[in-house]
Scaffold this motif. Structure first.
Motif, PDB file in Angstrom:
ATOM      1  N   UNK A 156       0.827  -1.208   0.000  1.00  0.00           N
ATOM      2  CA  UNK A 156       0.000   0.000   0.000  1.00  0.00           C
ATOM      3  C   UNK A 156       0.864   1.261   0.000  1.00  0.00           C
ATOM      4  N   UNK A 157       2.081   1.123  -0.527  1.00  0.00           N
ATOM      5  CA  UNK A 157       2.984   2.256  -0.575  1.00  0.00           C
ATOM      6  C   UNK A 157       3.993   2.235   0.546  1.00  0.00           C
ATOM      7  N   UNK A 158       4.647   3.357   0.763  1.00  0.00           N
ATOM      8  CA  UNK A 158       5.689   3.453   1.780  1.00  0.00           C
ATOM      9  C   UNK A 158       5.087   3.360   3.188  1.00  0.00           C
ATOM     10  N   UNK A 159       5.946   3.082   4.143  1.00  0.00           N
ATOM     11  CA  UNK A 159       5.530   2.989   5.546  1.00  0.00           C
ATOM     12  C   UNK A 159       4.824   4.276   5.966  1.00  0.00           C
ATOM     13  N   UNK A 160       3.684   4.139   6.639  1.00  0.00           N
ATOM     14  CA  UNK A 160       2.911   5.309   7.061  1.00  0.00           C
ATOM     15  C   UNK A 160       2.642   5.208   8.561  1.00  0.00           C
ATOM     16  N   UNK A 161       3.248   6.112   9.318  1.00  0.00           N
ATOM     17  CA  UNK A 161       3.051   6.105  10.765  1.00  0.00           C
ATOM     18  C   UNK A 161       1.583   6.343  11.124  1.00  0.00           C
ATOM     19  N   UNK A 162       0.905   7.176  10.338  1.00  0.00           N
ATOM     20  CA  UNK A 162      -0.509   7.464  10.609  1.00  0.00           C
ATOM     21  C   UNK A 162      -1.362   6.209  10.499  1.00  0.00           C
ATOM     22  N   UNK A 163      -1.005   5.317   9.575  1.00  0.00           N
ATOM     23  CA  UNK A 163      -1.749   4.063   9.425  1.00  0.00           C
ATOM     24  C   UNK A 163      -1.558   3.175  10.653  1.00  0.00           C
ATOM     25  N   UNK A 164      -0.350   3.151  11.174  1.00  0.00           N
ATOM     26  CA  UNK A 164      -0.061   2.355  12.377  1.00  0.00           C
ATOM     27  C   UNK A 164      -0.833   2.904  13.567  1.00  0.00           C
ATOM     28  N   UNK A 165      -0.807   4.231  13.732  1.00  0.00           N
ATOM     29  CA  UNK A 165      -1.517   4.844  14.855  1.00  0.00           C
ATOM     30  C   UNK A 165      -3.013   4.585  14.752  1.00  0.00           C
ATOM     31  N   UNK A 166      -3.555   4.634  13.533  1.00  0.00           N
ATOM     32  CA  UNK A 166      -4.968   4.340  13.354  1.00  0.00           C
ATOM     33  C   UNK A 166      -5.321   2.925  13.772  1.00  0.00           C
ATOM     34  N   UNK A 167      -4.431   1.982  13.485  1.00  0.00           N
ATOM     35  CA  UNK A 167      -4.666   0.594  13.880  1.00  0.00           C
ATOM     36  C   UNK A 167      -4.502   0.408  15.387  1.00  0.00           C
ATOM     37  N   UNK A 168      -3.620   1.200  15.999  1.00  0.00           N
ATOM     38  CA  UNK A 168      -3.397   1.101  17.450  1.00  0.00           C
ATOM     39  C   UNK A 168      -4.683   1.391  18.215  1.00  0.00           C
ATOM     40  N   UNK A 169      -5.497   2.306  17.697  1.00  0.00           N
ATOM     41  CA  UNK A 169      -6.751   2.651  18.378  1.00  0.00           C
ATOM     42  C   UNK A 169      -7.681   1.450  18.484  1.00  0.00           C
ATOM     43  N   UNK A 170      -7.508   0.479  17.594  1.00  0.00           N
ATOM     44  CA  UNK A 170      -8.284  -0.767  17.669  1.00  0.00           C
ATOM     45  C   UNK A 170      -7.544  -1.799  18.521  1.00  0.00           C
ATOM     46  N   UNK A 171      -6.233  -1.879  18.357  1.00  0.00           N
ATOM     47  CA  UNK A 171      -5.444  -2.900  19.038  1.00  0.00           C
ATOM     48  C   UNK A 171      -5.471  -2.747  20.554  1.00  0.00           C
ATOM     49  N   UNK A 172      -5.547  -1.515  21.060  1.00  0.00           N
ATOM     50  CA  UNK A 172      -5.530  -1.342  22.514  1.00  0.00           C
ATOM     51  C   UNK A 172      -6.714  -2.033  23.169  1.00  0.00           C
ATOM     52  N   UNK A 173      -7.784  -2.257  22.407  1.00  0.00           N
ATOM     53  CA  UNK A 173      -8.952  -2.925  22.968  1.00  0.00           C
ATOM     54  C   UNK A 173      -8.662  -4.391  23.285  1.00  0.00           C
ATOM     55  N   UNK A 174      -7.620  -4.961  22.671  1.00  0.00           N
ATOM     56  CA  UNK A 174      -7.239  -6.340  22.976  1.00  0.00           C
ATOM     57  C   UNK A 174      -6.730  -6.473  24.406  1.00  0.00           C
ATOM     58  N   UNK A 175      -6.275  -5.374  24.997  1.00  0.00           N
ATOM     59  CA  UNK A 175      -5.653  -5.425  26.316  1.00  0.00           C
ATOM     60  C   UNK A 175      -6.647  -5.223  27.445  1.00  0.00           C
ATOM     61  N   UNK A 176      -7.857  -4.764  27.126  1.00  0.00           N
ATOM     62  CA  UNK A 176      -8.804  -4.493  28.197  1.00  0.00           C
ATOM     63  C   UNK A 176      -9.069  -5.771  28.982  1.00  0.00           C
ATOM     64  N   UNK A 177      -8.910  -5.674  30.281  1.00  0.00           N
ATOM     65  CA  UNK A 177      -9.050  -6.833  31.152  1.00  0.00           C
ATOM     66  C   UNK A 177      -7.913  -6.931  32.139  1.00  0.00           C
TER      67      UNK A 177
END
Length: 456
Positions: free
Chosen positions: A200-221
């Motif tokens: 999807x092109x070059x590395x994009x920090x914004x794309x990673x941060x956008x995914x982090x907003x979903x990934x943090x939900x894996x830790x709830x508990x």
């Protein structure tokens, strides 16, 4: 006598809860609630959103949630009570703020177990389709409720066996993936899970941060550990260490499994992004294509059993929160009653509410979507009040001794920024439900105005 001292004294008047948990038990409860293979269901979505840098997403998410874990470790030493964030905000910010924190956390402590029970029911129905999924869902609620009513120690022992099974399955996956990679090589570049696959092109920090907003939900508990503060032997420092250790261990497990499955993934992140229908099963599809369906089935069975016991840990935490709020007379006083050190009335109330939500969802085709869309917003709001409690108690009121600007200001402020950012990124449905739940809580709070603190 300080407010924290008064709170701790009140916590131990009367029969109270029985101290029987050790460090291992706390970690078991935390990992059960999180689930060691939590990324399985969201791997495809995260891979697509992050442009293939899915392991990096979990590295960043672990660091992000560490701010919240650190704030828990600070406050559990101040107020080692069963109410967790309810107790912390009450002491640092006032009784009203404490109620709001507990009320918002309660939303997730009741709904997250419902999602887990439903997931278990769906998985068991797939294995035994002759039995309706709502029956399997209800059965999972009944079995785990009986264990919780039996006592926290018994539930912890059974939970340890289930957690050991999940860890074994995870190790089987790791070993199988390593063998396949050594024999056949990787489908993507070896560093792509950390740097992106380039589709999807070059590395994009914004794309990673956008995914982090979903990934943090894996830790709830992991935060549920703090709700057992009155039942641990050895003091609050053990609870603080367990919170931090559980988060770190979960981070390592999440990073390792997503790194390996990304290397096995036959589809590029661009293909997954273009075909959202494949994202939900992407983990299983990658395992099927590289290792075989036998591992797929093993992981599925493990997730079915593990989900029910994740709900067990969540139900136990919800019961402790109801117990603490009842003891403080913010909810009916009957919830604070214990029997042989077990808050059975609070546990039964939590079980009934969760049962109704889970069975309702199990009887609908879109039930899972409805539940998943509204979970987590309450916990994130409570986390924000937790961070505010740290700043207020240590830096503003200066009740914890000398102020450490990085521990008592920088870390909690950064944590609050992260949790608020995730709330902003949450779905519209979650925000609406969170707002309605908050409004109901305000009505309850106004109705209680003028009520004094809990009697001894």
């Amino acid at each position: 006598m300080s407010q924290a001292d008064t709170a701790e004294r009140t916590a131990h008047e009367g029969e109270g809860l029985r101290r029987s948990l050790g460090f291992r038990d706390l970690v078991v409860y935390g990992l059960l609630f999180i689930a060691p293979m939590a990324p399985v269901g969201v791997y495809g979505t995260l891979d697509a959103k992050s442009h293939g840098a899915v392991a990096l997403v979990y590295v960043v998410a672990t660091v992000a949630m560490a701010f919240t874990a650190f704030s828990y470790a600070q406050m559990v030493r101040v107020v080692p009570q069963a109410g967790s964030v309810f107790a912390y905000a009450r002491v640092a910010l006032g009784r009203e703020a404490g109620f709001v924190a507990g009320w918002m956390a309660l939303l997730d402590y009741l709904l997250i177990p419902a999602v887990a029970y439903l997931f278990s029911g769906i998985a068991m129905n797939a294995l035994v389709p002759e039995v309706s999924r709502w029956v399997w869902t209800a059965l999972a609620v009944v079995v785990t409720t009986v264990l919780n009513l039996w006592g926290v120690r018994v539930a912890a022992r059974v939970g340890f066996l289930v957690l050991a099974l999940e860890i074994v399955v995870l190790l089987v996956f790791v070993v199988s993936a390593a063998v396949v990679l050594a024999r056949d090589g990787a489908q993507r570049g070896w560093l792509s899970p950390l740097s992106g696959d380039g589709s999807q092109g070059a590395f994009a920090l914004s794309a990673v941060i956008g995914a982090v907003s979903i990934a943090v939900l894996s830790y709830l508990g992991f935060d549920a550990i703090a709700s057992f503060a009155e039942e641990v032997t050895g003091g609050s420092r053990k609870v603080a260490r367990a919170v931090l250790f559980c988060l770190a261990l979960a981070g390592v497990l999440f990073i390792a499994q997503t790194y390996l499955v990304a290397l096995l993934e036959p589809l590029s992140s661009a293909r997954l992004a273009a075909d959202p229908g494949r994202q939900g099963s992407a983990f299983y599809d990658a395992v099927d294509a590289s290792v075989g369906t036998w591992l797929h089935d093993l992981v599925a069975v493990s997730k079915a059993i593990g989900a029910a016991f994740a709900a067990l840990a969540g139900q136990a935490a919800a019961g402790r929160l109801l117990f603490a709020m009842g003891r403080d007379r913010r909810l009916p006083r009957a919830l604070s009653k214990t029997d042989s050190g077990v808050p059975r009335i609070a546990l039964l109330c939590a079980a009934v509410i969760t049962l109704v939500a889970a069975v309702w969802a199990a009887r609908r085709d879109d039930g899972m979507d409805h539940l998943v869309s509204v979970v987590d917003i309450g916990a994130l709001t409570a986390f924000t009040l937790l961070h505010a409690s740290v700043v207020t108690w240590f830096a503003v009121r200066r009740r914890g001794g000398p102020v450490s600007w990085w521990r008592h200001v920088l870390v909690p402020v950064a944590g609050a920024v992260i949790t608020i950012a995730v709330i902003v990124e949450a779905s519209g449905a979650a925000q609406v439900v969170g707002a309605v739940w908050f409004a109901v809580g305000v009505v309850v709070l106004v109705a209680q105005r003028g009520r004094g603190p809990a009697d001894g």
